[in-house]
Enzyme design. Sequence first.
Site, mmCIF file in Angstrom:
data_model
loop_
_atom_site.group_PDB
_atom_site.id
_atom_site.type_symbol
_atom_site.label_atom_id
_atom_site.label_comp_id
_atom_site.label_asym_id
_atom_site.label_seq_id
_atom_site.Cartn_x
_atom_site.Cartn_y
_atom_site.Cartn_z
ATOM 1 N N CYS A 131 0.832 -1.193 0.000
ATOM 2 C CA CYS A 131 0.000 0.000 0.000
ATOM 3 C C CYS A 131 0.875 1.254 0.000
ATOM 4 O O CYS A 131 1.406 1.651 1.041
ATOM 5 C CB CYS A 131 -0.926 -0.003 1.221
ATOM 6 S SG CYS A 131 -1.952 1.469 1.322
ATOM 7 N N CYS A 134 -0.444 4.094 2.221
ATOM 8 C CA CYS A 134 -0.271 3.874 3.672
ATOM 9 C C CYS A 134 1.193 4.063 4.084
ATOM 10 O O CYS A 134 1.478 4.651 5.123
ATOM 11 C CB CYS A 134 -0.677 2.457 4.071
ATOM 12 S SG CYS A 134 -2.151 1.838 3.304
ATOM 13 N N ASP A 135 2.126 3.535 3.297
ATOM 14 C CA ASP A 135 3.513 3.425 3.749
ATOM 15 C C ASP A 135 4.504 4.321 3.017
ATOM 16 O O ASP A 135 5.667 4.414 3.428
ATOM 17 C CB ASP A 135 3.985 1.960 3.601
ATOM 18 C CG ASP A 135 3.138 1.010 4.435
ATOM 19 O OD1 ASP A 135 2.614 1.447 5.488
ATOM 20 O OD2 ASP A 135 2.985 -0.159 4.046
#
Length: 299
Positions: A131, A134-135
């Site tokens: 992701c 997200c990261d």
Amino acid sequence: MTYDILIAGGGPAGMTAALYAARAGKTVAMIEQIAPGGQMMNTPDIDNYPGFEKIAGYELSMKMQAHAESAGAVTIYDQILSLDKKDDLFHLTGNGGVYTAKSVIVCAGAKRRKLGVPGEEEFAGRGVSYCAVCDGNFFRGRVTAVNGGGNTALEDALYLSAICEKVYLIHRRDSFRGSPFLAEKVKNQKNIELILSSVVQSINGDAAVTSLTLQTPSGERIIDTSALFVAVGSIPDTAILPENVARDGNGYILTDEQMRTNIKGLYAAGDLRSSPLKQIVTACSDGAIAATAAANDLA
Ligand code: NAP
């Protein structure tokens, strides 16, 4: 209580099904594991959902949930572990209890496919991610890599190119499966280097990822990178369903045009359904059709 309709999964299919079921006057709850939105929640900019030239996935998720709840749908946060049918009622067993309904619409979506190469498990959370939204921020200003050739990989590469020094986009063929529009944007982005017709052989590092070994047309190549974002497609999340629910050869749930599965009272909508196109708009369409069919079938 026994609900008229329970919806397993709170992505766009589930939230639209909840809206339509509630508007049809049925008692309905949508059971979602983490947060409403599903994969949509991790999409930075959505630019192909009609009516919004550009909207953040988070924002569209919140709007859809609020809309469904304003119509009377309830959101339950729980992880569903199994589904079974007994005496014409469905029982969904979750960590928080057992939920009962006359009909169920399964909208559990799909999970990211893994590459299955050495280093992938070892460095998960230490440079290997599924992701980018997200990261990606953990790798701000550094060199990163994305593997895949679909819309997710193209979007991930573009997203990372805005915050990273450089992004390698590795794809196993020489043309992209994703949209020509996104592919053109990627090709024009100066800090994205395309590595085509190449596969990742191993993910290397010590405490965290430091490099990838690739098989390229001209032989083995090692590239230095702090992260690999794996974007090689998805597999349907059908784990809660019994084996007697009909699936296609790739494990996606088979339905008729009204989203009915082969089990009476059980419907499937969204990315876990066998269908030619998987988009937010098609997930919403599936959810609307499934809820309308479920409401009519109960009447
Ligand atoms: P996808 O379209 O299935 O693409 C997966 C990509 O990964 C393909 O390029 C495939 O290569 C490659 N791949 C598969 N297995 C691999 C392996 N073992 N090793 C290396 N490469 C591998 O998946 P997706 O990009 O996640 O998209 C899923 C669906 O969501 C699609 O329908 C997509 O259009 C949709 N989506 C839409 C948007 C948008 O409209 N904004 C954004 C994201 C996703 P090959 O091409 O060689 O098969």
